[in-house]
Design an enzyme around this catalytic site. Structure first.
Site, mmCIF file in Angstrom:
data_model
loop_
_atom_site.group_PDB
_atom_site.id
_atom_site.type_symbol
_atom_site.label_atom_id
_atom_site.label_comp_id
_atom_site.label_asym_id
_atom_site.label_seq_id
_atom_site.Cartn_x
_atom_site.Cartn_y
_atom_site.Cartn_z
ATOM 1 N N SER A 161 0.838 -1.201 0.000
ATOM 2 C CA SER A 161 0.000 0.000 0.000
ATOM 3 C C SER A 161 0.870 1.247 0.000
ATOM 4 O O SER A 161 1.778 1.378 0.829
ATOM 5 C CB SER A 161 -0.908 -0.013 1.234
ATOM 6 O OG SER A 161 -1.798 1.080 1.221
ATOM 7 N N HIS A 187 0.581 4.418 0.893
ATOM 8 C CA HIS A 187 0.679 5.404 1.975
ATOM 9 C C HIS A 187 1.502 4.919 3.168
ATOM 10 O O HIS A 187 1.731 5.678 4.109
ATOM 11 C CB HIS A 187 -0.723 5.841 2.428
ATOM 12 C CG HIS A 187 -1.457 4.851 3.270
ATOM 13 N ND1 HIS A 187 -1.644 5.030 4.626
ATOM 14 C CD2 HIS A 187 -2.062 3.686 2.962
ATOM 15 C CE1 HIS A 187 -2.342 4.016 5.110
ATOM 16 N NE2 HIS A 187 -2.604 3.188 4.113
ATOM 17 N N CYS A 233 -6.871 0.464 11.794
ATOM 18 C CA CYS A 233 -8.135 -0.069 11.272
ATOM 19 C C CYS A 233 -9.071 -0.536 12.378
ATOM 20 O O CYS A 233 -10.236 -0.812 12.131
ATOM 21 C CB CYS A 233 -7.848 -1.225 10.312
ATOM 22 S SG CYS A 233 -6.860 -0.701 8.901
#
Length: 400
Positions: A202, A204, A328
Site C-alpha cells: 500500500s 501510503h 483499522c
C-alpha cells in the site's frame, strides 16, 4: 492562526506523502489527465507514466512488470489474493492456513470464506510474535491451497520467516501470499528468493499517497479477476487507473528503495533510544514483539495499571501522535488480537502503546515523548486503586 506543535509517531498508520511524490503527481491531475485506456496522445502520456511506475515496483521486488497489478490499497490486495485463490483452486481443496496475528484485511476475509465452506487454520505465534514454524508444517494437508502470512506485523513489528515459509509452501505445491503492507519500502523483499506467489502493498505506508496499492501475482498463478467491468490491468482488475496515485506510489517506492539503508539506521537509532529509556525509567512496562527481528521503526509497549486510550488522549493534548495498535481497529473496545495472541492478559493488553518513528524524527522528540509518557503513566497509576493495592502488596513505593 498558530500551527499546533506535533510530534508524529504513528507512521505505521500512515506516512507523510513525500514532496517528490506530490510533485510527480501534479501534472497528471490537470496537464496529462487523459485516460490511459484511450488511444490519443494525451492518454499516451498517462499510459507511459503507469508503465514506468509498474516497472519501478517490479524492479524493487525482483519481479516482472506484468506481475504487478494496481489496486486501491492493501486491503483490496489482501482480499483479492485470498478470495480469488479460494475460488480458482476450490477443485484442489478448501483449506487455507494463516496466522493469528494477521491484519484484519486477511482475518476477516478468511472469516468470510469460512462461512462459505472453506476451512481455515490459524497458526499460533510465540511470545515475541513469530509464527510457530513447526505448527505451520503440521497444519499442511493434501487439500491446503494457500498459506497467507504477513511479512511484518503492523502492531508489534515482528518479522516473520517468509523465506522459510515460501520454501515450505513451494515444496508442498501450495500458493504463498504475504501481506507486506507494513514491510514494503522499509526492508528488502525479493519475491523469487522467498518463493512468494502473491504480495500485497500500500502506497501510503512508504510516503506515497493514500488510496493506491498493488498486488504482485506470480506469472502462472491462475487467480481470476476481483473487480469486473473493463479490461484494465490485463483484464484482471476493472476500473479506470488512478494515474496520479500510481505515479506518486512509484515515485515514493523509488525514493524508499534508494534511501532504505540510511532511513533504517536512523530509525533503529531512534527506536532503540526510546526502548532503552522507557525500560530504564518506567517500571512495570513490557516491550512487545521480538527485540531484534522487528521493523526498524517500531516500538510497542504495554504498561500495567494503565488504560491505553487514556494514555493516547493525554499524549495528543501534548501534541504527540501515537496509537494503541492497528489504525483499522481504532475505536474498538476489544484489546488487540495480536497482543492476546502473544499471551498478554486482557488487562495488560489494554494498556498498550505503539510508537512508529520516521527518519525525520529527532532524539529531542524522543526525549520529549518519553518524558510525557512517564508523567502520564504516573498520573494514571496514581488514580488506579489496582496499582495502589499492588504497590502495598509488593511492599514497594512508587519509584516514578
Amino acid at each position: 492562526m498558530e500551527e499546533k506543535k506535533c510530534i508524529y509517531l504513528d507512521n505505521a498508520a500512515t506516512t507523510k506523502t513525500a514532496p517528490e511524490a506530490v510533485e510527480a503527481m501534479l501534472p497528471y491531475f490537470s496537464t496529462w489527465y487523459g485516460n490511459p485506456s484511450s488511444i490519443y496522445s494525451l492518454a499516451a502520456e498517462s499510459k507511459k507514466a503507469v508503465t514506468k511506475a509498474r516497472e519501478t515496483l517490479a524492479g524493487i521486488l525482483g519481479a516482472e512488470a506484468n506481475e504487478i497489478y494496481f489496486t486501491a490499497g492493501g486491503s483490496e490486495a489482501d482480499n483479492w489474493a485470498i478470495k480469488a485463490t479460494a475460488e480458482a483452486y476450490a477443485d484442489k481443496g478448501k483449506h487455507i492456513i494463516t496466522s493469528k496475528i494477521e491484519h484484519h484485511a486477511v482475518l476477516h476475509t478468511c472469516d468470510y470464506l469460512a462461512k462459505r465452506g472453506y476451512e481455515i487454520t490459524y497458526v499460533d505465534v510465540d511470545e515475541d510474535g513469530i509464527i510457530k514454524f513447526e505448527d505451520l508444517k503440521r497444519a499442511i494437508r493434501p487439500d491446503t491451497i494457500l498459506i497467507s502470512v504477513m511479512t511484518a506485523n503492523n502492531e508489534i513489528g515482528s518479522l516473520q520467516p517468509i523465506r522459510e515459509i515460501g520454501k515450505l509452501a513451494k515444496e508442498h505445491g501450495i500458493l504463498f501470499h504475504t501481506d507486506a503492507v507494513q514491510a514494503f519500502g522499509h526492508i528488502p523483499i525479493e519475491v523469487n528468493e522467498c518463493h512468494i506467489d502473491m504480495l500485497s502493498a500500500s502506497g501510503h505506508k512508504f510516503n506515497g499517497p493514500k488510496g493506491i496499492g498493488f498486488l504482485y501475482i506470480r506469472k502462472g498463478v491462475k487467480i481470476r479477476s476481483f473487480l469486473h467491468g473493463g479490461a484494465q490491468e490485463r483484464s484482471r482488475r476493472a476500473g479506470t487507473e488512478n494515474v496520479p496515485g500510481i505515479v506518486g506510489m512509484g515515485c515514493a517506492a523509488e525514493l524508499a528503495e534508494r534511501t532504505m539503508q540510511e532511513r533504517a539506521e536512523k530509525e533503529r537509532e531512534l527506536s532503540g533510544y526510546l526502548i532503552e529509556r522507557m525500560e530504564k525509567e518506567i517500571p512495570y512496562c513490557r516491550l512487545n514483539g521480538d527485540r531484534n527481528k522487528r521493523l526498524p521503526n517500531n516500538v510497542n509497549f504495554s504498561f500495567q495499571f494503565v488504560e491505553g486510550e487514556s494514555l493516547l488522549i493525554m499524549l495528543d493534548r501534548k501534541g504527540i501522535c501515537a496509537s494503541s495498535g492497528s489504525a483499522c481497529t481504532s475505536g474498538s473496545l476489544d484489546p488487540s488480537h495480536v497482543l492476546l495472541a502473544i499471551g498478554l492478559p486482557h488487562e495488560i493488553a489494554h494498556g498498550s502503546l505503539r510508537l512508529t518513528v520516521s527518519h525525520e524524527n529527532t532524539i529531542e522528540e524522543m526525549d520529549e515523548t518519553v518524558d510525557a509518557i512517564k508523567e502520564i503513566v504516573k498520573r494514571l497509576r496514581d488514580m488506579s486503586p489496582l496499582y495502589e493495592d499492588f504497590i502495598k502488596k509488593e511492599g514497594k513505593e512508587d519509584v516514578q
